[in-house]
Design a protein around this motif. Structure first.
Motif, PDB file in Angstrom:
ATOM      1  N   ILE A  20       0.861  -1.193   0.000  1.00  0.00           N
ATOM      2  CA  ILE A  20       0.000   0.000   0.000  1.00  0.00           C
ATOM      3  C   ILE A  20       0.892   1.237   0.000  1.00  0.00           C
ATOM      4  CG2 ILE A  20      -1.903   1.189   1.149  1.00  0.00           C
ATOM      5  CD1 ILE A  20      -2.386  -1.606   2.591  1.00  0.00           C
TER       6      ILE A  20
ATOM      7  N   ASN B 239      -6.923   5.046  -3.399  1.00  0.00           N
ATOM      8  CA  ASN B 239      -6.546   4.944  -1.991  1.00  0.00           C
ATOM      9  C   ASN B 239      -6.912   3.567  -1.432  1.00  0.00           C
ATOM     10  OD1 ASN B 239      -5.437   7.470  -1.695  1.00  0.00           O
ATOM     11  ND2 ASN B 239      -7.370   8.421  -1.073  1.00  0.00           N
ATOM     12  N   PHE B 240      -6.279   3.208  -0.337  1.00  0.00           N
ATOM     13  CA  PHE B 240      -6.523   1.931   0.349  1.00  0.00           C
ATOM     14  C   PHE B 240      -7.961   1.828   0.866  1.00  0.00           C
ATOM     15  CE2 PHE B 240      -6.808   0.029   4.623  1.00  0.00           C
ATOM     16  CZ  PHE B 240      -6.585  -1.290   4.289  1.00  0.00           C
TER      17      PHE B 240
ATOM     18  N   ASP C 158       6.659   3.753   8.647  1.00  0.00           N
ATOM     19  CA  ASP C 158       6.975   4.855   9.564  1.00  0.00           C
ATOM     20  C   ASP C 158       6.717   4.492  11.026  1.00  0.00           C
ATOM     21  OD1 ASP C 158       4.258   4.708   9.340  1.00  0.00           O
ATOM     22  OD2 ASP C 158       3.929   6.872   9.282  1.00  0.00           O
TER      23      ASP C 158
ATOM     24  N   VAL D 195      -3.512   6.608   7.887  1.00  0.00           N
ATOM     25  CA  VAL D 195      -3.791   5.450   7.014  1.00  0.00           C
ATOM     26  C   VAL D 195      -2.923   4.269   7.433  1.00  0.00           C
ATOM     27  CG1 VAL D 195      -3.679   4.580   4.636  1.00  0.00           C
ATOM     28  CG2 VAL D 195      -4.513   6.899   5.074  1.00  0.00           C
TER      29      VAL D 195
ATOM     30  N   PRO E 228      -2.701   5.734  -5.323  1.00  0.00           N
ATOM     31  CA  PRO E 228      -3.137   6.642  -6.387  1.00  0.00           C
ATOM     32  C   PRO E 228      -1.973   7.082  -7.286  1.00  0.00           C
ATOM     33  CG  PRO E 228      -3.266   7.730  -4.225  1.00  0.00           C
ATOM     34  CD  PRO E 228      -2.921   6.294  -3.972  1.00  0.00           C
TER      35      PRO E 228
ATOM     36  N   LYS F 236      10.996  -1.758  -1.637  1.00  0.00           N
ATOM     37  CA  LYS F 236      10.541  -3.024  -1.055  1.00  0.00           C
ATOM     38  C   LYS F 236       9.968  -3.962  -2.112  1.00  0.00           C
ATOM     39  CE  LYS F 236      10.647  -1.033   3.317  1.00  0.00           C
ATOM     40  NZ  LYS F 236      10.472  -1.047   4.693  1.00  0.00           N
TER      41      LYS F 236
ATOM     42  N   VAL G  25       9.844   4.302  -1.056  1.00  0.00           N
ATOM     43  CA  VAL G  25       9.974   3.168  -0.135  1.00  0.00           C
ATOM     44  C   VAL G  25       9.273   1.936  -0.721  1.00  0.00           C
ATOM     45  CG1 VAL G  25       9.448   2.340   2.191  1.00  0.00           C
ATOM     46  CG2 VAL G  25      10.252   4.667   1.859  1.00  0.00           C
TER      47      VAL G  25
HETATM   48  N1  LIG Z   1      11.084   2.194   6.269  1.00  0.00           N
HETATM   49  C1  LIG Z   1      11.899   2.851   5.510  1.00  0.00           C
HETATM   50  O1  LIG Z   1      12.892   2.320   5.054  1.00  0.00           O
HETATM   51  C2  LIG Z   1      11.616   4.291   5.242  1.00  0.00           C
HETATM   52  C3  LIG Z   1      10.409   4.817   5.597  1.00  0.00           C
HETATM   53  N2  LIG Z   1      10.079   6.087   5.287  1.00  0.00           N
HETATM   54  C4  LIG Z   1       8.668   6.463   5.595  1.00  0.00           C
HETATM   55  O2  LIG Z   1       7.848   5.707   4.644  1.00  0.00           O
HETATM   56  C5  LIG Z   1       6.731   6.429   4.202  1.00  0.00           C
HETATM   57  C6  LIG Z   1       6.697   6.507   2.685  1.00  0.00           C
HETATM   58  O3  LIG Z   1       7.847   7.169   2.233  1.00  0.00           O
HETATM   59  P1  LIG Z   1       8.058   7.509   0.670  1.00  0.00           P
HETATM   60  O4  LIG Z   1       7.832   6.308  -0.145  1.00  0.00           O
HETATM   61  O5  LIG Z   1       9.345   8.228   0.554  1.00  0.00           O
HETATM   62  O6  LIG Z   1       6.837   8.548   0.470  1.00  0.00           O
HETATM   63  P2  LIG Z   1       6.194   9.106  -0.883  1.00  0.00           P
HETATM   64  O7  LIG Z   1       5.521  10.383  -0.530  1.00  0.00           O
HETATM   65  O8  LIG Z   1       7.189   9.074  -1.977  1.00  0.00           O
HETATM   66  O9  LIG Z   1       5.079   8.017  -1.222  1.00  0.00           O
HETATM   67  C7  LIG Z   1       3.896   7.877  -0.528  1.00  0.00           C
HETATM   68  C8  LIG Z   1       2.957   7.069  -1.406  1.00  0.00           C
HETATM   69  O10 LIG Z   1       1.775   6.737  -0.680  1.00  0.00           O
HETATM   70  C9  LIG Z   1       0.661   6.906  -1.539  1.00  0.00           C
HETATM   71  N3  LIG Z   1      -0.534   7.108  -0.708  1.00  0.00           N
HETATM   72  C10 LIG Z   1      -0.872   8.172   0.042  1.00  0.00           C
HETATM   73  N4  LIG Z   1      -2.063   7.953   0.646  1.00  0.00           N
HETATM   74  C11 LIG Z   1      -2.481   6.704   0.300  1.00  0.00           C
HETATM   75  C12 LIG Z   1      -3.622   5.909   0.617  1.00  0.00           C
HETATM   76  N5  LIG Z   1      -4.588   6.355   1.421  1.00  0.00           N
HETATM   77  N6  LIG Z   1      -3.717   4.683   0.065  1.00  0.00           N
HETATM   78  C13 LIG Z   1      -2.747   4.195  -0.767  1.00  0.00           C
HETATM   79  N7  LIG Z   1      -1.646   4.920  -1.102  1.00  0.00           N
HETATM   80  C14 LIG Z   1      -1.518   6.157  -0.570  1.00  0.00           C
HETATM   81  C15 LIG Z   1       1.022   8.118  -2.380  1.00  0.00           C
HETATM   82  O11 LIG Z   1       0.267   8.145  -3.563  1.00  0.00           O
HETATM   83  C16 LIG Z   1       2.502   7.821  -2.656  1.00  0.00           C
HETATM   84  O12 LIG Z   1       2.626   6.968  -3.767  1.00  0.00           O
HETATM   85  C17 LIG Z   1       6.826   7.776   4.918  1.00  0.00           C
HETATM   86  O13 LIG Z   1       5.981   7.702   6.057  1.00  0.00           O
HETATM   87  C18 LIG Z   1       8.288   7.886   5.343  1.00  0.00           C
HETATM   88  O14 LIG Z   1       8.426   8.636   6.523  1.00  0.00           O
HETATM   89  C19 LIG Z   1      10.942   6.878   4.593  1.00  0.00           C
HETATM   90  C20 LIG Z   1      12.185   6.432   4.227  1.00  0.00           C
HETATM   91  C21 LIG Z   1      12.617   5.085   4.524  1.00  0.00           C
END
Ligand SMILES: NC(=O)C1=CN([C@@H]2O[C@H](COP(=O)(O)OP(=O)(O)OC[C@H]3O[C@@H](n4cnc5c(N)ncnc54)[C@H](O)[C@@H]3O)[C@@H](O)[C@H]2O)C=CC1
Ligand SMILES: C[C@@]1(CC(=O)O)c2cc3[nH]c(cc4nc(cc5[nH]c(cc(n2)[C@H]1CCC(=O)O)[C@@](C)(CC(=O)O)[C@@H]5CCC(=O)O)C(CC(=O)O)=C4CCC(=O)O)c(CCC(=O)O)c3CC(=O)O
Length: 219
Positions: free
Chosen positions: A18, A64-65, A104, A85, A43, A27, A23
């Motif tokens: 999701i 969205n999920f 996160d 979410v 989305p 994965k 990230v």
């Molecule tokens: N575990 C790890 O290795 C890391 C974790 N993070 C955390 O991971 C999360 C994601 O980071 P990124 O991928 O860089 O963010 P990003 O902003 O590039 O991607 C977020 C994605 O979630 C989607 N999204 C938003 N609301 C949604 C919903 N209701 N249903 C389905 N999809 C939805 C967006 O369309 C987007 O594709 C953040 O919370 C960040 O803090 C960041 C870096 C590394």
């Protein structure tokens, strides 16, 4: 945290990703090699995810999920940038006994992903218990230089040799001696420098009888 390290076989299992950001890209890159049945809900997508959806048979929903998305899922990744979410997904996963990783939140994750080095059948994994993921990455980069392709070559060979040793040699002590002698980092590294010498050494560890059986059709 005292986690339990396991190597999961995901062949044929339903895995839900999701979120479609950086990230999720990282994965999913690892997931596509496992034979899992992958679904992505988001989305938006990175170009890399778009390519993976095309190249591997990934199911994709551009939205969205929704709670129903979790039906029948074995393992889920909550990788959106929306805390509420991700938290909702984590609650649902808990209630339904679905394995979950939350990008996160270490607390809401049932498992974390380690940094990995893969050389054929050799898999090294590094983890810092969430304390500093960037350090896992740095240690991986350092170890990558130490563990090269020779490990892949060597283990491919051992996959063939080991069952024959188990079959042909009855004496447990003798088998143990052979396996211990083969598990020699210096010997394995020799496969990159001087393959002939390395093979000769393997033959001498195995002894004439086994070596003849094995290396008859060896080029
Ligand atoms: N575990 C790890 O290795 C890391 C974790 N993070 C955390 O991971 C999360 C994601 O980071 P990124 O991928 O860089 O963010 P990003 O902003 O590039 O991607 C977020 C994605 O979630 C989607 N999204 C938003 N609301 C949604 C919903 N209701 N249903 C389905 N999809 C939805 C967006 O369309 C987007 O594709 C953040 O919370 C960040 O803090 C960041 C870096 C590394
Ligand atoms: C707990 C865990 C949960 C999980 O995702 O499984 C988690 C959580 C978080 N990571 C964050 C950030 C970064 N993660 C990386 C990289 C990796 N993160 C990975 C795993 C894990 N990350 C799990 C624990 C692993 C362990 O125990 O060591 C790796 C090993 C595996 C993989 O994901 O593939 C992969 C390296 C792969 C490789 O290359 O070898 C980088 C470096 C970079 O991208 O260059 C950064 C930016 C630098 C920094 O912030 O440190 C943030 C903060 C987000 C924010 O800023 O808000 C959180 C959230 C939080 O801490 O709560």
């Amino acid at each position: 945290m005292n986690t339990y390290p396991i190597n999961l076989n995901l062949t044929g299992k339903k895995v839900l990703v999701i979120g479609g950001g950086q990230v999720a890209s990282r994965k999913t890159r690892r997931l596509v090699r496992t034979g899992a049945k992958i679904t992505i809900v988001s989305p938006e997508l990175t170009p890399e995810l778009e390519a993976m959806i095309n190249d591997y048979s990934i199911t994709y929903y551009s939205r969205n999920f929704k709670d129903e998305d979790l039906r029948g899922v074995f393992l889920v990744f909550a990788l959106t940038d929306n805390r509420r979410v991700n938290n909702r997904i984590s609650q649902l996963a808990d209630e339904n006994n679905i394995l979950i990783n939350v990008a996160d939140s270490l607390e809401e994750s049932m498992f974390t992903l380690p940094s990995i080095i893969k050389r054929g059948d050799l898999l090294l994994t590094i983890s810092t218990g969430g304390s500093l993921p960037a350090l896992s990455k740095e240690i991986r980069r350092n170890l990558e230089e130490e563990f090269g392709l020779e490990y892949s070559i060597f283990l491919t060979m051992l996959k063939r040799i080991r069952p024959i040793i188990l079959k042909e040699i009855d004496d447990k002590e003798e088998r143990r001696r052979i396996f211990r002698s083969l598990a020699d980092l210096r010997l394995i590294e020799q496969f990159t420098q001087n393959k002939e010498a390395a093979l000769d050494e393997v033959k001498s560890i195995l002894g004439d009888n086994i070596a003849k059986k094995l290396f008859l059709d060896w080029d």
